[in-house]
Each structure stands twice: as structure tokens, then as C-alpha cells.
Scaffold this motif. Structure first.
Motif, PDB file in Angstrom:
ATOM      1  N   ALA A   1      -2.098   1.104   2.726  1.00  0.00           N
ATOM      2  CA  ALA A   1      -2.206   0.054   1.880  1.00  0.00           C
ATOM      3  C   ALA A   1      -2.115   0.275   0.268  1.00  0.00           C
ATOM      4  O   ALA A   1      -1.579  -0.475  -0.317  1.00  0.00           O
ATOM      5  CB  ALA A   1      -3.675  -0.788   2.385  1.00  0.00           C
ATOM      6  N   CYS A   2      -2.463   1.529   0.050  1.00  0.00           N
ATOM      7  CA  CYS A   2      -2.543   2.150  -1.291  1.00  0.00           C
ATOM      8  C   CYS A   2      -0.809   2.089  -1.872  1.00  0.00           C
ATOM      9  O   CYS A   2      -0.686   1.751  -3.010  1.00  0.00           O
ATOM     10  CB  CYS A   2      -3.103   3.603  -1.578  1.00  0.00           C
ATOM     11  N   ALA A   3      -0.208   2.546  -0.939  1.00  0.00           N
ATOM     12  CA  ALA A   3       1.259   2.805  -0.999  1.00  0.00           C
ATOM     13  C   ALA A   3       1.730   1.466  -1.408  1.00  0.00           C
ATOM     14  O   ALA A   3       2.452   1.125  -2.317  1.00  0.00           O
ATOM     15  CB  ALA A   3       1.801   3.643   0.216  1.00  0.00           C
ATOM     16  N   ALA A   4       1.394   0.432  -0.361  1.00  0.00           N
ATOM     17  CA  ALA A   4       1.791  -0.944  -0.456  1.00  0.00           C
ATOM     18  C   ALA A   4       1.514  -1.504  -1.833  1.00  0.00           C
ATOM     19  O   ALA A   4       2.188  -2.275  -2.525  1.00  0.00           O
ATOM     20  CB  ALA A   4       1.334  -1.510   0.821  1.00  0.00           C
ATOM     21  N   ALA A   5       0.386  -1.224  -2.301  1.00  0.00           N
ATOM     22  CA  ALA A   5       0.011  -1.893  -3.557  1.00  0.00           C
ATOM     23  C   ALA A   5       0.783  -1.447  -4.782  1.00  0.00           C
ATOM     24  O   ALA A   5       1.163  -2.144  -5.808  1.00  0.00           O
ATOM     25  CB  ALA A   5      -1.378  -1.442  -3.738  1.00  0.00           C
ATOM     26  N   VAL A   6       1.075  -0.162  -4.717  1.00  0.00           N
ATOM     27  CA  VAL A   6       1.640   0.778  -5.630  1.00  0.00           C
ATOM     28  C   VAL A   6       3.330  -0.029  -5.837  1.00  0.00           C
ATOM     29  O   VAL A   6       3.858  -0.304  -6.913  1.00  0.00           O
ATOM     30  CB  VAL A   6       1.810   2.011  -5.359  1.00  0.00           C
ATOM     31  N   ILE A   7       3.703  -0.338  -4.393  1.00  0.00           N
ATOM     32  CA  ILE A   7       5.180  -0.806  -4.240  1.00  0.00           C
ATOM     33  C   ILE A   7       5.163  -2.109  -4.898  1.00  0.00           C
ATOM     34  O   ILE A   7       6.272  -2.626  -5.796  1.00  0.00           O
ATOM     35  CB  ILE A   7       5.765  -0.702  -3.063  1.00  0.00           C
ATOM     36  N   GLY A   8       4.095  -2.948  -4.666  1.00  0.00           N
ATOM     37  CA  GLY A   8       3.992  -4.199  -5.098  1.00  0.00           C
ATOM     38  C   GLY A   8       4.034  -4.311  -6.662  1.00  0.00           C
ATOM     39  O   GLY A   8       4.486  -5.084  -7.311  1.00  0.00           O
ATOM     40  N   ILE A   9       3.363  -3.372  -7.158  1.00  0.00           N
ATOM     41  CA  ILE A   9       3.185  -3.496  -8.872  1.00  0.00           C
ATOM     42  C   ILE A   9       4.766  -3.093  -9.141  1.00  0.00           C
ATOM     43  O   ILE A   9       5.136  -3.671 -10.340  1.00  0.00           O
ATOM     44  CB  ILE A   9       2.155  -2.331  -9.237  1.00  0.00           C
ATOM     45  N   LEU A  10       5.275  -2.179  -8.524  1.00  0.00           N
ATOM     46  CA  LEU A  10       6.750  -1.636  -9.090  1.00  0.00           C
ATOM     47  C   LEU A  10       7.661  -2.744  -8.792  1.00  0.00           C
ATOM     48  O   LEU A  10       8.686  -2.771  -9.703  1.00  0.00           O
ATOM     49  CB  LEU A  10       6.999  -0.167  -8.251  1.00  0.00           C
ATOM     50  N   SER A  11       7.551  -3.730  -7.812  1.00  0.00           N
ATOM     51  CA  SER A  11       8.445  -4.634  -7.622  1.00  0.00           C
ATOM     52  C   SER A  11       8.031  -5.623  -8.310  1.00  0.00           C
ATOM     53  O   SER A  11       9.081  -6.798  -8.275  1.00  0.00           O
ATOM     54  CB  SER A  11       8.347  -5.125  -6.245  1.00  0.00           C
ATOM     55  N   ALA A  12       7.121  -6.024  -9.267  1.00  0.00           N
ATOM     56  CA  ALA A  12       6.699  -7.096  -9.680  1.00  0.00           C
ATOM     57  C   ALA A  12       7.601  -7.363 -10.969  1.00  0.00           C
ATOM     58  O   ALA A  12       8.070  -6.517 -11.576  1.00  0.00           O
ATOM     59  CB  ALA A  12       5.228  -7.274 -10.067  1.00  0.00           C
TER      60      ALA A  12
ATOM     61  N   SER B   1       0.370   4.917 -21.346  1.00  0.00           N
ATOM     62  CA  SER B   1       1.578   4.579 -21.343  1.00  0.00           C
ATOM     63  C   SER B   1       1.858   3.406 -20.511  1.00  0.00           C
ATOM     64  O   SER B   1       2.966   2.973 -20.337  1.00  0.00           O
ATOM     65  CB  SER B   1       2.791   5.672 -21.187  1.00  0.00           C
ATOM     66  N   ASP B   2       0.864   2.875 -19.968  1.00  0.00           N
ATOM     67  CA  ASP B   2       0.985   1.793 -19.183  1.00  0.00           C
ATOM     68  C   ASP B   2       1.623   2.046 -17.793  1.00  0.00           C
ATOM     69  O   ASP B   2       2.480   0.947 -17.205  1.00  0.00           O
ATOM     70  CB  ASP B   2       1.470   0.333 -19.850  1.00  0.00           C
ATOM     71  N   LYS B   3       1.584   3.289 -17.333  1.00  0.00           N
ATOM     72  CA  LYS B   3       2.386   3.561 -16.164  1.00  0.00           C
ATOM     73  C   LYS B   3       1.232   3.477 -15.064  1.00  0.00           C
ATOM     74  O   LYS B   3      -0.120   3.259 -15.101  1.00  0.00           O
ATOM     75  CB  LYS B   3       2.923   4.908 -16.280  1.00  0.00           C
ATOM     76  N   ILE B   4       1.697   3.318 -13.764  1.00  0.00           N
ATOM     77  CA  ILE B   4       0.768   3.493 -12.563  1.00  0.00           C
ATOM     78  C   ILE B   4       0.106   4.524 -12.274  1.00  0.00           C
ATOM     79  O   ILE B   4       0.496   5.859 -12.304  1.00  0.00           O
ATOM     80  CB  ILE B   4       1.435   2.935 -11.303  1.00  0.00           C
ATOM     81  N   VAL B   5      -1.406   4.567 -12.070  1.00  0.00           N
ATOM     82  CA  VAL B   5      -2.108   6.083 -11.837  1.00  0.00           C
ATOM     83  C   VAL B   5      -2.640   5.533 -10.484  1.00  0.00           C
ATOM     84  O   VAL B   5      -3.417   4.315 -10.648  1.00  0.00           O
ATOM     85  CB  VAL B   5      -3.313   6.167 -12.941  1.00  0.00           C
ATOM     86  N   SER B   6      -2.629   6.103  -9.494  1.00  0.00           N
ATOM     87  CA  SER B   6      -2.821   6.020  -8.163  1.00  0.00           C
ATOM     88  C   SER B   6      -3.537   7.254  -7.617  1.00  0.00           C
ATOM     89  O   SER B   6      -3.055   8.311  -7.722  1.00  0.00           O
ATOM     90  CB  SER B   6      -1.723   5.240  -7.155  1.00  0.00           C
ATOM     91  N   ALA B   7      -4.446   7.123  -6.563  1.00  0.00           N
ATOM     92  CA  ALA B   7      -5.056   7.922  -6.071  1.00  0.00           C
ATOM     93  C   ALA B   7      -5.807   7.714  -4.789  1.00  0.00           C
ATOM     94  O   ALA B   7      -6.392   6.401  -5.014  1.00  0.00           O
ATOM     95  CB  ALA B   7      -6.173   8.760  -6.981  1.00  0.00           C
ATOM     96  N   VAL B   8      -5.877   8.280  -3.757  1.00  0.00           N
ATOM     97  CA  VAL B   8      -6.520   7.854  -2.330  1.00  0.00           C
ATOM     98  C   VAL B   8      -7.697   9.244  -1.885  1.00  0.00           C
ATOM     99  O   VAL B   8      -7.470  10.353  -2.138  1.00  0.00           O
ATOM    100  CB  VAL B   8      -5.424   7.656  -1.167  1.00  0.00           C
ATOM    101  N   CYS B   9      -8.415   8.657  -1.170  1.00  0.00           N
ATOM    102  CA  CYS B   9      -9.373   9.505  -0.713  1.00  0.00           C
ATOM    103  C   CYS B   9     -10.236  10.503  -1.555  1.00  0.00           C
ATOM    104  O   CYS B   9     -10.960   9.952  -2.636  1.00  0.00           O
ATOM    105  CB  CYS B   9      -8.834  10.084   0.530  1.00  0.00           C
ATOM    106  N   HIS B  10      -9.850  11.535  -1.680  1.00  0.00           N
ATOM    107  CA  HIS B  10     -10.666  12.599  -2.577  1.00  0.00           C
ATOM    108  C   HIS B  10      -9.803  12.632  -3.925  1.00  0.00           C
ATOM    109  O   HIS B  10     -10.163  13.226  -4.819  1.00  0.00           O
ATOM    110  CB  HIS B  10     -10.693  13.779  -2.102  1.00  0.00           C
TER     111      HIS B  10
END
Length: 113
Positions: A102-113, A12-21
Motif C-alpha cells: 500500500a505504501c508503494a501504491a501511494a508513492v506511485i499515485g503521487i508520481l502519477s498525479a 526539494s519537494d521530492k517524495i520521502v517514503s519509509a515503511v516499518c522501522h
């Protein structure tokens, strides 16, 4: 349930994000064409050397770095315990706990674009 949620979000062209494990959930997922979700994607996650350092390699279902590479992911990493985030389209992954901010910042950056 998680597999279906990730695949639905990705298709659906939504953000998928995951950190560490967290990226351990990605190898089970596929793109709409049936190929692995991580194939040809720049990704990161907990490094094999980090897993060995914490002596948990026998407790995880697979070594994440190795699995992502096996599935055709373009795995990137920083030195152990340093922040590393990969953004490939709307797939955002972080290497380890040090990558969380930094991962959260990247997600915010995508949402803000």
C-alpha cells in the motif's frame, strides 16, 4: 549521509517514503525552518505494541511511535500487524511490513498525479 539525503529530498519537494522501522530515520531530520520533519505531519511507523510483541524494544534506539509523537508528529495506526499508510504531502509512511504494498501504491499515485 541519510539525514542529509532525506532533508534534501524533502526541501526539494521530492517524495520521502519509509515503511516499518524505516521511519526511524525521520526523527533526526528537520524541515528547512529547523523544526522536526515530522512535526504537524500525519505519520506512521512500527507501533510500540508491535515492538513489544516481537520483544525487540531493548534493541532499538527508541520506540518509534513514542518518538514520532514526542516530535509533534500526528501518529496514526491500524491494529497490530494490519496495513496502514499515511500520506501527508510528499511524506509517505507505512506502519509495518504488511503496509509495504500500500505504501508503494501511494508513492506511485503521487508520481502519477
Amino acid at each position: 549521509v541519510l539525514k542529509a539525503a532525506i532533508e534534501t529530498m524533502y526541501s526539494s519537494d521530492k517524495i520521502v517514503s519509509a515503511v516499518c522501522h524505516g521511519p526511524v530515520s525521520l526523527p533526526q531530520c528537520n524541515k528547512p525552518d529547523g523544526t522536526p520533519l515530522v512535526k504537524d505531519k500525519v505519520v506512521t511507523g512500527f507501533k510500540d505494541s508491535e515492538e513489544l510483541a516481537v520483544q525487540l524494544e531493548k534493541l532499538v534506539p527508541f520506540m518509534l511511535e513514542t518518538k514520532l509523537k514526542e516530535l509533534g508528529g500526528k501518529y496514526e495506526s491500524a491494529d497490530d500487524w494490519n496495513s496502514k499508510v499515511c500520506v501527508d504531502g510528499k511524506l509517505v509512511t507505512g506502519q509495518n511490513p504488511q503496509s509495504s504494498e500500500a505504501c508503494a501504491a501511494a508513492v506511485i499515485g503521487i508520481l502519477s498525479a
